[in-house]
Design an enzyme around this catalytic site. Structure first.
Site, PDB file in Angstrom:
ATOM      1  N   ASP A  10     -13.191  16.602 -24.887  1.00  0.00           N
ATOM      2  CA  ASP A  10     -14.521  16.889 -25.479  1.00  0.00           C
ATOM      3  C   ASP A  10     -15.232  18.042 -24.782  1.00  0.00           C
ATOM      4  OD1 ASP A  10     -15.257  15.330 -23.232  1.00  0.00           O
ATOM      5  OD2 ASP A  10     -16.591  13.994 -24.367  1.00  0.00           O
TER       6      ASP A  10
ATOM      7  N   GLY B 274     -19.486  -0.436 -16.565  1.00  0.00           N
ATOM      8  CA  GLY B 274     -18.565   0.205 -15.612  1.00  0.00           C
ATOM      9  C   GLY B 274     -17.110   0.099 -15.990  1.00  0.00           C
ATOM     10  N   ALA B 275     -16.807  -0.409 -17.187  1.00  0.00           N
ATOM     11  CA  ALA B 275     -15.412  -0.612 -17.586  1.00  0.00           C
ATOM     12  C   ALA B 275     -14.846   0.591 -18.331  1.00  0.00           C
ATOM     13  CB  ALA B 275     -15.295  -1.858 -18.457  1.00  0.00           C
TER      14      ALA B 275
ATOM     15  N   LEU C 160     -16.254   1.616 -21.282  1.00  0.00           N
ATOM     16  CA  LEU C 160     -16.471   1.380 -22.707  1.00  0.00           C
ATOM     17  C   LEU C 160     -17.850   1.898 -23.139  1.00  0.00           C
ATOM     18  CD1 LEU C 160     -14.844  -2.166 -22.997  1.00  0.00           C
ATOM     19  CD2 LEU C 160     -13.831   0.055 -23.558  1.00  0.00           C
TER      20      LEU C 160
ATOM     21  N   SER D 262     -21.067   1.662 -21.887  1.00  0.00           N
ATOM     22  CA  SER D 262     -22.278   0.846 -21.968  1.00  0.00           C
ATOM     23  C   SER D 262     -23.516   1.734 -21.826  1.00  0.00           C
ATOM     24  CB  SER D 262     -22.276  -0.241 -20.893  1.00  0.00           C
ATOM     25  OG  SER D 262     -22.214   0.342 -19.611  1.00  0.00           O
ATOM     26  N   SER D 263     -23.416   2.819 -21.075  1.00  0.00           N
ATOM     27  CA  SER D 263     -24.607   3.666 -20.915  1.00  0.00           C
ATOM     28  C   SER D 263     -24.926   4.418 -22.205  1.00  0.00           C
ATOM     29  CB  SER D 263     -24.480   4.611 -19.720  1.00  0.00           C
ATOM     30  OG  SER D 263     -23.275   5.300 -19.758  1.00  0.00           O
TER      31      SER D 263
ATOM     32  N   ASP E  46     -19.035  10.060 -26.192  1.00  0.00           N
ATOM     33  CA  ASP E  46     -19.544   8.684 -26.137  1.00  0.00           C
ATOM     34  C   ASP E  46     -20.833   8.537 -26.943  1.00  0.00           C
ATOM     35  OD1 ASP E  46     -17.460   8.671 -24.356  1.00  0.00           O
ATOM     36  OD2 ASP E  46     -18.711   8.510 -22.572  1.00  0.00           O
TER      37      ASP E  46
HETATM   38  C1  GLA Z   1     -16.119  10.027 -20.215  1.00  0.00           C
HETATM   39  C2  GLA Z   1     -17.121  11.065 -20.692  1.00  0.00           C
HETATM   40  C3  GLA Z   1     -16.694  11.635 -22.051  1.00  0.00           C
HETATM   41  C4  GLA Z   1     -15.250  12.113 -22.016  1.00  0.00           C
HETATM   42  C5  GLA Z   1     -14.331  11.049 -21.418  1.00  0.00           C
HETATM   43  C6  GLA Z   1     -12.916  11.538 -21.230  1.00  0.00           C
HETATM   44  O1  GLA Z   1     -16.138   8.915 -21.058  1.00  0.00           O
HETATM   45  O2  GLA Z   1     -18.400  10.481 -20.821  1.00  0.00           O
HETATM   46  O3  GLA Z   1     -17.566  12.664 -22.424  1.00  0.00           O
HETATM   47  O4  GLA Z   1     -15.138  13.333 -21.328  1.00  0.00           O
HETATM   48  O5  GLA Z   1     -14.811  10.602 -20.163  1.00  0.00           O
HETATM   49  O6  GLA Z   1     -12.338  11.772 -22.453  1.00  0.00           O
END
Ligand code: GLA
Length: 383
Positions: free
Chosen positions: A39, A123-124, A126, A128-129, A173
């Protein structure tokens, strides 16, 4: 969508603030099917929003303050919308960050009070933030009567995270939490921010496998990888590695130092895999998608070097199961989760079998989530 969380925040709101909330807002976490560390290279990602979410029950206030109770942290927090940049740390920073970024973008905010709760593991890996940021953005938009534009809001939330919280993440994310759709993954072009929904066939389950490991140094390793990618882009004379195709890379890779070469190779091949995976998923070729996920893991492990023993082991035990079509680490890496694409009819046996095999090999208890692709941030008006 979690009906249980919906009921909990609403009930807790009544208990703490008296009367009914005027809105319920929610936003999901995410898992990335393929396309990691692409990204911020302006490339492609294929995440889906998951049925693990952050919920807020809220009501407008007359003043310019926000007062929130977090059920998960059993904590109250209040802040003034105009109190600038003083940092306090903790979950409330994400709310303050979004308020700051909205104002800074010229979108007016208003005060509110509310109750928050979620079931995205913290913190996993996934997101959450991002879920908390987008639930907050959705809340402010509803309270202040601002039109909800998923892409614009994702950019605002990313800015909140980059400039206020101080984490140098890409757009993936926030954008998937804003724009996900039930039953679909989302192919995102991280340069144009154009998105394309890709239906996930009913014949497969997406299963998240949490290794139970966390790693503190993610930020510095992440920033180091970003810099290595920028070095590689400069070498090729382009704005971002997105602009280098596999053939151009192959023609000149020998001129690069070994580390930069590996980092660039991951990003360039991962972009190609992600586009292929989106196409194959749309064509129902789930075996083809699985094979690309396997390749993606090898690339993240060997070229980008962001995996670790527990993630590699999880991926190996997952692949040994008959129902598995493909598996890889997902997200930033260094700890956290793997994701597997699994034949639907074998999903329950897969979850049990992999859990047991992982514990036998590593001695850690994993968490296994069979995830449904869910809708991005949404709001419900109560009257
Ligand atoms: C984290 C970052 C994303 C992306 C991923 C790796 O989740 O928040 O922006 O760079 O790592 O793909």
């Amino acid at each position: 969508m979690s009906l249980e969380l919906r009921a909990r925040v609403r009930e807790e709101f009544r208990r703490r603030f008296g009367g009914e909330p005027s809105f319920l807002a929610r936003a999901p976490g995410r898992v990335n099917l393929i396309g990691d560390h692409t990204d911020y290279n302006e490339g492609f990602v294929l995440p889906m929003a998951i049925d693990r979410e952050v919920w807020l029950a809220v009501r407008a206030r007359a003043d310019r303050r926000v007062a929130v109770h977090s059920i998960d942290f059993d904590e109250d927090a209040t802040f003034a919308l105009d109190d600038g940049a003083a940092r306090r740390g903790g979950w409330v920073e994400y709310l303050r960050a979004v308020a700051w970024a909205l104002e800074d973008d010229g979108r007016p905010t208003r005060g509110w009070e509310g109750v928050a709760a979620g079931d995205v593991p913290v913190g996993a890996g996934l997101s959450s933030s991002a879920a908390l940021e987008l639930a907050t953005a959705r809340t402010f938009a509803a309270i202040s009567g601002v039109v909800w534009q998923p892409v614009a809001m994702a950019r605002i939330a990313q800015r909140a995270e980059n400039e206020f919280v101080g984490v140098n993440c890409g757009i993936m994310d926030q954008l998937i939490s804003a724009a996900g759709a039930a039953g679909h993954a989302l192919l995102i072009d991280c340069r144009s921010l154009e998105t394309q929904l890709v239906r996930i066939p009913d014949s497969v389950a997406v299963i998240v496998l949490d290794t139970g490991t966390r790693r503190g140094l993610v930020d510095s390793a992440y920033n180091e990888r970003r810099m290595q990618c920028e070095t590689a882009a400069r070498f090729f004379g382009v704005r971002a590695l997105r602009d280098v195709d596999v053939a151009t890379f192959a023609a000149r890779e020998a001129e690069l130092d070994p580390v930069t070469r590996k980092r660039a190779r991951h990003v360039i091949t991962e972009n190609a895999r992600t586009l292929d995976a989106a196409r194959l998923l749309g064509e129902n070729n789930v075996a083809g998608v699985g094979a690309l996920m396997d390749e993606s893991h090898a690339s993240l492990r060997d070229d980008f070097e962001v995996s670790r023993n527990e993630l590699d082991t999880m991926v190996e035990v997952a692949r040994k199961h008959d129902a598995c079509l493909g598996a890889r680490m997902t997200g930033a890496g260094f700890g956290g989760c793997a994701v597997a694409l699994v034949r639907r009819e074998g999903a329950a046996a897969f979850a049990r079998g992999v859990s047991q095999a992982y514990t036998e090999t590593i001695g850690l208890q994993p968490a296994v989530y069979v995830c449904a692709a869910s809708q991005g941030a949404s709001v419900e008006l109560l009257d």
